[in-house]
Design an enzyme around this catalytic site. Structure first.
Site, mmCIF file in Angstrom:
data_model
loop_
_atom_site.group_PDB
_atom_site.id
_atom_site.type_symbol
_atom_site.label_atom_id
_atom_site.label_comp_id
_atom_site.label_asym_id
_atom_site.label_seq_id
_atom_site.Cartn_x
_atom_site.Cartn_y
_atom_site.Cartn_z
ATOM 1 N N VAL A 100 21.613 75.019 12.334
ATOM 2 C CA VAL A 100 21.072 74.352 11.144
ATOM 3 C C VAL A 100 21.688 72.956 11.022
ATOM 4 C CG1 VAL A 100 20.921 74.442 8.615
ATOM 5 C CG2 VAL A 100 20.649 76.535 9.960
ATOM 6 N N HIS A 101 22.979 72.858 11.294
ATOM 7 C CA HIS A 101 23.707 71.583 11.243
ATOM 8 C C HIS A 101 23.066 70.563 12.200
ATOM 9 C CE1 HIS A 101 27.137 68.853 11.115
ATOM 10 N NE2 HIS A 101 27.445 69.067 12.383
#
Lengths: 211, 290
Positions: free
Chosen positions: A169-170
């Site tokens: 997600v980062h």
């Protein structure tokens, strides 16, 4: 135009070096760990010189990542306390993911998603270190009871899953939010980027630098 | 090591069928504890056939020698002195080693393709050339059997003399046992033989005599005739109802495919989110401002 846009410093060189050191070790750990988790990923052992080398290297890389991650986390700690503005910002998440950013509350250096990532990684990486030591062959695993080892493999797998998913997600967010990656590669972001995404942080640094 | 590469019914860390064209007879070793005299000829035969030499240890005041299973000792006699009835000492001697489970925890836990196989005859064998030394087999085993060598970091255990069985011979321990306490044959025959022995033991007053073929691991290909089958723990802690630990089951059963799938989904979600809404850019008017 924007080519002459004013730049502000977001990360110093030591911070960037530290971040990318963690990145390299994290990716090595994710690849070698997944290789030993599901046969679909076993081919990744080839990147490390085969199965036994993957087993030998993984825990040592893990210790290096733990130390470098904790050093990085310490640098970032003071920016990661969750504030009321973060909660208001979070309420607008459905708009934010659709790129509708009008009238968002001004937030500090990090948004609440980044802060959750920060705390999630601290918890999971501590769990990974502890459980990793318990299952570390041949040095430590024989010293623990079999039920401890069984619990540790389970904790290790779950913590790794959460950590890897969080990092995905980062990375997605960094690619999605234009102008972010340069913060970690060159150290700077445009003033407009800082104002738009982290208004409160921009005000603080603008005031600090006397502008 | 295997010559039986076409007889494999299960292979570690492998999601497609293994070469399973040939069907061989399901075998079993039956150890009748009531006939064992603790001579350790089986231990010697195991060392002899498999060319294993454990280090000479020291006397710890008990008959167990060596004290534990190791990479060089694939079978060990366990001596237990118990009083099931007050005042009646019994010396229970159990030959410990791999049970060759029908549902092997070691194989389930092993992450290295082909490091552990189960032949169609039921024998569970380690292929050490594929072993990476992670110790997951130890984690998976309900009987505490596999041992990792300190010399080469590979896991070792009883092979049930898979090399001998493959050419129609019985395991070395069976061949050498002087009292006939260890017998070998088809699993069906061994169960029949055990029933005769149990009937005999019951006649002699062992009311709880029975067969140890624990169903929690799908049955085993090494079975015991026990005088006190209601209390297998008496025999050096033989587990009463062994099964693969639920933690190992969760780890290798559900978590393994589900979490791998989950990571794929997260990656796809990130990609398609970008494709759908596009990049998040600072609006033009904000860029020119100030």
């Amino acid at each position: 135009m924007s080519h002459s846009a004013k730049l502000v410093t977001r990360y110093t060189a030591p911070e960037r070096v530290n971040h990318w050191f963690v990145t390299i070790t994290f990716v090595m750990l994710a690849f070698s760990g997944l290789a030993l988790f599901h046969p679909a990923f076993f081919f990744l052992t080839n990147l490390f010189g085969g199965g036994p080398w993957t087993r030998i290297l993984h825990p040592f890389i893990g210790v290096v990542m733990f130390v470098s991650f904790m050093a990085f986390a310490l640098r970032m700690l003071k920016y990661n306390h969750i504030t009321p503005a973060d909660k208001q910002w979070l309420a607008r998440l459905p708009d934010i993911v659709r790129n509708h950013d009008d009238n968002l509350p001004e937030i500090g250096k990090y948004n609440i998603g980044q802060k959750y990532l920060f705390w999630t990684l601290i918890i999971t990486i501590v769990l990974l270190l502890i459980s990793g030591i318990v299952i570390w062959q041949p040095y430590f695993a024989p010293k623990f009871s079999i039920d401890m080892v069984r619990l540790a493999v389970l904790v290790h797998a779950f913590a790794a899953f959460v950590a890897i998913a969080s990092i995905m997600v980062h990375v997605s967010a960094a690619i999605w939010v234009k102008g972010s990656v340069r913060a970690m590669t060159r150290g700077t972001v445009t003033a407009a980027w800082a104002r738009h995404h982290h208004g409160q942080w921009y005000k603080e640094i603008a005031k600090g630098s006397g502008k | 090591m295997s010559m039986q590469s076409l007889d494999i019914q299960r292979r570690s860390a492998t999601t497609t069928p293994s070469p399973d064209a040939r069907q061989t007879l399901e075998v079993a070793k039956l150890i009748d504890v009531s006939k064992c005299i603790g001579c350790k000829a089986c231990q010697s035969a195991c060392m002899e056939w498999n060319d294993l030499r454990d280090e000479v240890g020291s006397n710890a005041g008990i008959y167990d020698n060596p004290r534990d299973l190791s990479d060089q000792s694939w079978t060990v006699m366990r001596f237990s002195e118990v009083e099931v009835q007050q005042g009646k000492l019994e010396w229970l001697i159990r030959k410990d080693g791999c049970m060759h489970c029908a549902d092997p925890g070691c194989l389930k836990a092993c992450p290295s393709p082909g490091a552990i196989v189960q032949y169609s005859n039921g024998i569970v064998d380690f292929h050490e050339e594929n072993c990476i030394g992670c110790g997951y087999c130890i984690t998976g085993c309900p009987f505490n059997v596999p041992r990792i060598s300190q010399k080469d970091n590979k896991a070792y255990k009883c092979t049930l003399c898979s090399d001998r069985v493959a050419v129609g011979q019985e395991p070395a321990c069976v061949k050498t046992c002087p009292t006939g306490a260890i017998v070998f044959g088809s699993k069906e025959d061994m169960i029949d033989h055990a029933q005769e022995r149990i009937a005999d033991l019951k006649e002699r007053g062992y009311d709880n005599a029975g067969l140890y073929d624990p169903q929690g691991v799908g049955g085993t290909h090494v079975m015991y005739v026990l005088q006190h089958a209601d209390q297998p723990e008496l025999y050096h802690g033989l587990p009463k109802d062994p099964h693969i630990s639920p933690m190992v089951g969760l780890w290798k059963g559900i978590a393994k495919p589900l979490m791998s799938f989950g990571l794929g989904l997260v990656a796809l979600a990130g990609f398609f989110h970008y494709i759908k809404v596009g990049p998040k850019e600072v609006p033009e008017d904000e860029e020119t401002e100030s």
